[in-house]
Design a protein around this motif. Structure first.
Motif: not given
Lengths: 309, 322, 326
Positions: A241-253
């Motif tokens: 999800l984060a890779f597809l840009g659906l994660g929290d934009p402010k937190r690095p994962s």
């Protein structure tokens, strides 16, 4: 050993008895777990990562993550002493992103799993215990959710919700509970057939009491075994999800690091230090959880215990 | 096969489809209250302009009216127009369909064949060297995010050693036709296909292995051995056919995932398929497109599930007899 | 020459938790046309013997002593020789209630497979023979096209008997062939086995926990306990006047039909069979024995001769010539 016997004889209340039994079960669990070398190795790896995640603020100052604070740093620097994993296109330390990214990946992985298991167990126990139309309705709903493909549902949900860590956890839980619900329901049905449930009901125990005292303790090992095996799936889903840009934009994962690395052109620049650590982190943590989970499952899953000689 | 059995399964699949339709509407018009407002946020449109956009995308009127309009429209095979390209969603999807089917279909078949063979080799001799190697390999590939594997393969085999193209479906501006065009496409497909195959093998291997392990101690294998059959014949004729059933249903199910399985990997290799389209729709955000894609992907899963149920009853005489 | 000869057979299963001796020195012969019964509780090692004859036990199992099939040591055979001997020298009638038949293959095909493997018959001839065999065991030939789940328990057992006869072996090993069948069907299957044995002059090793079944089918009887034979002899004698307390208990556990006293007072055997991994010292039966004396827990008694063709392993039996080899 003699210590245990003494407490048991002096204070023989149901509560202390239960406590004794739980302690004995834990000791038994640990002695069997210790026999599995791979699982012990996995546990050690996990503990290392957990220490790193908790200690992130001391290991690597948060300022390292901000593009503004990194403006004087070299960009695309190869690994060196002050930047162990090099820097990215904005001059930020990749190592800092790795350390802080482990926080989000582990936190989302664990909390999403807990939520998943909670929903799944609640549905499974309710359906299995009450039966009839409750069961039919809940299982219909479960089947529907099982058929809907996992990733598209997560994507669609994450797209309509706001981008935040809380919502990522929610999305993973909503998409993964049905499997647990099925498993728990089946186990509740087998437990329900055993005599002591009937006996407790005949003695006038309330439904709530029967669920709490008789059903749950017998389903709990299965649920626990399920937890350790579900964490890797949650972590991998968060990453995607984060890779597809659906994660929290402010937190690095770790997933977000990979997204940024890909979009910044790390691959065409051969900037391996940018995209390798995060991916390796995911692989190692997922592998470690799988090793631990397999051992826990083997010890706790009643179906495996009876079958495998 | 009993007609009632088939009818029941078809009816069940239809019910699930209705659920997906309702759910789809609910997500995009109820949870997400004002899609147009979100889309044009920060673009300084007047109320009038916003209202016109809403009409354009069928977003005026009460929720109930909207739902009826949505149902009618969907029944006619109209999934609305894309926010981004303004072209019908069905056209957009149709164009993206073939590349995905070619890529993920090939990978699914390849991984299935390799995974099943590995699983048989591993499960037949438990704890042998083959078993340990195959199981470790599967556990490893299972732990690797598929898109990261894609990134690593891309970095090494397309950038560092440029054996394969870095992405796309064919060479830009290619005018080749016939066989050479096909060859060019295969060359482009190789890396993403290897990525997906590696990512999928583990699951087949593990399912085949555990299914065979369940079979290994069955009495009918003892009997087959007692008859004087060779070990390989016992395995091929008696063990594998019985152990294959769960794998067959897994494979059929995974064909339902063909369309949705490679979203991130397609993005890595800029493969112009469903995955790429999904990613663009997420970035938009292009809600009609997402809605259409979700319907398509869920629909294909529902069909795959139906196929598994019917296939299972064909393959397993015990289910068929009932 | 004997069809089957077991010479001081020892079988030890190996597992992660240690070795489990399942058979501890069993000697037994079966001559052509002879019927021998092997009785005992589950876990006494009797089914292990069935597997050992055709070398079907797990590879790592330790085998001591000899198994001679038609005079040839099964454990010295080369793989090809062994496969050729299986099903032609001896065939096993498996228990039909379990998954002894491949659930996804028609039963006719499973019988034909054995015929085609051990003969040069064409497929047509094999199909014809399958029909004959099914008719012989009392099933219509068209049942060859049935799948196992479409047959009743009794029919499945008949199929398994037909399958065992497929390659015309001289020896049949029937491993609990009537367990889990209802009494009527049990009687029919026993009748069929007895008939086939008479018609073809087959040697038969009949393994079961049900003593009463054995007395009607077998000439000779061997009772096993904890991996050893504790008593053997002509079946009527062993069942009627058991010498070993364990045989006596087994005989009592099954009421004799027509004897109201035994029907009203069936006496079972208290306690569980011993764990083969951890056998009691001395005579392994002594903890459950009502005739046990102190010496029983210290003396491991071997078989002692009791009259003609009868032996039993009990401390209460006087030693012939005063020499106790145990």
């Amino acid at each position: 050993m003699s210590d245990v016997v003494k407490t048991q004889t002096t204070t023989f209340s149901p509560r202390s008895f239960r406590w004794q039994r739980r302690r004995a079960a834990t000791v038994d669990f640990w002695s069997r777990f210790r026999g599995d070398r791979l699982a012990l190795f996995g546990l050690a790896v996990l503990l290392t990562f957990i220490v790193m995640a908790i200690g992130a603020p001391w290991i690597s100052p948060k300022e390292g993550l901000s593009a503004v604070d990194s403006i004087d740093n070299p960009t695309w620097a190869t690994p060196r002493f002050d930047y162990p994993f090099g820097t990215d296109n904005l001059g930020r330390s990749v190592a800092a992103q790795f350390v802080w990214g482990s926080r989000v990946s582990l936190w989302v992985g664990l909390s999403a799993t807990v939520l998943t298991i909670a929903i799944g167990s609640a549905v499974g126990v309710t359906a299995g215990f009450f039966g009839r139309w409750t069961d039919a309705t809940l299982m219909r709903l479960t089947d529907w959710f099982l058929v809907i493909p996992f990733l598209p549902l997560a994507i669609v949900l994450a797209s309509v919700l706001d981008r935040s860590l809380r919502n990522v956890v929610l999305v993973i839980a909503i998409t993964s509970w049905p499997g647990t619900a099925r498993l728990v329901r089946a186990q509740v049905l087998t437990v329900k057939q055993r005599l002591f449930v009937d006996r407790a009901r005949a003695l006038g125990a309330s439904r709530f009491h029967v669920i709490r005292r008789h059903i749950l303790p017998n389903v709990a090992p299965l649920i626990l075994a399920n937890v350790t095996l579900a964490v890797p799936i949650s972590i991998l889903t968060e990453t995607t999800l984060a890779f597809l840009g659906l994660g929290d934009p402010k937190r690095p994962s770790w997933g977000k690091t990979l997204e940024e690395a890909f979009n910044a052109g790390a691959i065409s620049r051969n900037a391996w230090w940018y995209y390798l650590p995060a991916g390796a982190g995911i692989v190692i943590v997922v592998l470690a959880f799988t090793l631990v989970g397999r051992a826990v499952e083997e010890i706790l899953d009643p179906r495996l215990r009876e079958g495998g000689l | 096969m009993r007609a009632r059995f088939v009818a029941g399964k078809v009816f069940g699949a239809f019910g699930t489809l209705v659920f997906v339709l309702v759910f789809n509407f609910f997500l995009f018009r109820v949870v997400n209250d004002d899609p147009t407002g979100k889309l044009f946020r920060g673009r300084n449109l007047s109320q009038d302009q916003l209202d016109r956009r809403r009409r354009e995308f069928n977003l005026d009127g009460s929720k109930f009216e909207q739902f009826i309009a949505y149902l009618k429209q969907t029944m006619r095979g109209n999934l609305g127009d894309s926010f981004l390209s303004r072209r019908p969603v069905t056209t957009e999807i149709r164009e993206a369909l073939w590349p995905t089917i070619a890529l993920v279909g090939t990978s699914t078949i390849l991984s299935m064949l390799i995974g099943i063979m590995l699983g048989i080799a591993a499960g037949w001799r438990r704890r042998s060297g083959t078993d340990v190697a195959a199981t470790s390999f599967s556990m490893f590939t299972y732990s690797v995010p598929d898109f990261w594997l894609g990134m690593v393969l891309l970095a090494f085999f397309a950038v560092k050693w440029p054996w394969f193209p870095t992405g796309g479906f064919e060479d830009a501006g290619s005018t080749a036709t016939g066989f050479s065009a096909l060859l060019d496409q295969a060359h482009h497909m190789a890396l993403p296909c290897i990525t997906l195959t590696l990512a999928y093998i583990g699951e087949y291997m593990i399912v085949m292995r555990s299914s065979l392990l369940d079979t290994v101690n069955e009495d009918f294998l003892q009997l087959a051995r007692a008859k004087g059959l060779r070990d390989v014949v016992v395995r091929r004729r008696h063990a594998v056919p019985n152990a294959l059933l769960p794998v067959v249903s897994l494979s059929a199910l995974n064909f339902g995932y063909v369309l949705s399985g490679a979203i991130a990997v397609e993005a890595i290799y800029s493969w112009p398929g469903i995955g790429q389209a999904t990613l663009e729709a997420i970035r938009g955000p292009d809600f009609p497109m997402l809605q259409g894609l979700f319907l398509l992907l869920s629909g294909s899963m529902i069909l795959a599930n139906l196929a598994v149920d019917l296939l299972y009853s064909l393959l397993d005489p015990r289910v068929r007899g009932r | 020459m004997s069809l089957l000869e077991l010479r001081d057979l020892h079988i030890t299963y190996r597992s992660e938790r240690g070795d489990v001796p399942a058979v501890r020195g069993v000697s037994l012969t079966i001559d052509p046309g002879e019927t021998v019964g092997l009785a005992g509780e589950s876990g006494c090692g009797k089914s292990t013997i069935a597997g050992a004859v055709l070398r079907l036990l797990p590879k790592q199992t330790l085998i001591g002593g000899q198994v001679l099939l038609d005079g040839e040591d099964v454990y010295q055979m080369k793989p090809g020789q062994l496969r050729a001997a299986r099903w032609t020298s001896a065939a096993i009638v498996f228990q039909g209630a379990l998954h002894a038949l491949n659930p996804v293959q028609r039963v006719g095909k499973q019988i034909a497979e054995a015929i085609l493997l051990h003969s040069s018959h064409s497929k047509q001839v094999a199909t014809q023979r399958v029909g004959d065999l099914l008719e012989r065991v009392g099933l219509p030939p068209h049942r060859a096209r049935a799948y196992p789940h479409q047959l009743s328990g009794g029919q499945r057992q008949r199929v398994l008997i037909a399958l065992a006869l497929a390659c015309e072996p001289k020896l049949l090993i029937a491993d609990e062939p009537t367990t889990a069948l209802d009494v009527m069907v049990q009687a029919q299957v026993l009748e069929l086995l007895a008939e086939l044995q008479r018609d073809r002059g087959l040697g038969l090793l009949f393994i079961t926990h049900d003593l009463s079944v054995l007395t009607s089918t077998c000439e000779r009887l061997a009772v096993m306990y904890a991996g050893r034979i504790v008593e053997d002899g002509p079946s009527h004698d062993v069942f009627g006047t058991p010498e070993h307390p364990y045989s006596a208990a087994l005989a009592r556990a099954f009421p004799t039909i027509g004897d109201p006293a035994s029907r009203m007072n069936p006496t079972g055997l208290a306690g569980d069979p011993p764990n083969p991994a951890n056998l009691p010292s001395g005579c392994p039966f002594h903890p459950r024995c009502d005739k046990a004396i102190e010496a029983c827990s210290a003396t491991d008694v071997e078989l002692r001769q009791v009259g003609v063709a009868r032996r039993a392993a009990c401390i209460h039996i006087p030693v012939e010539g005063g020499i106790d080899r145990g």
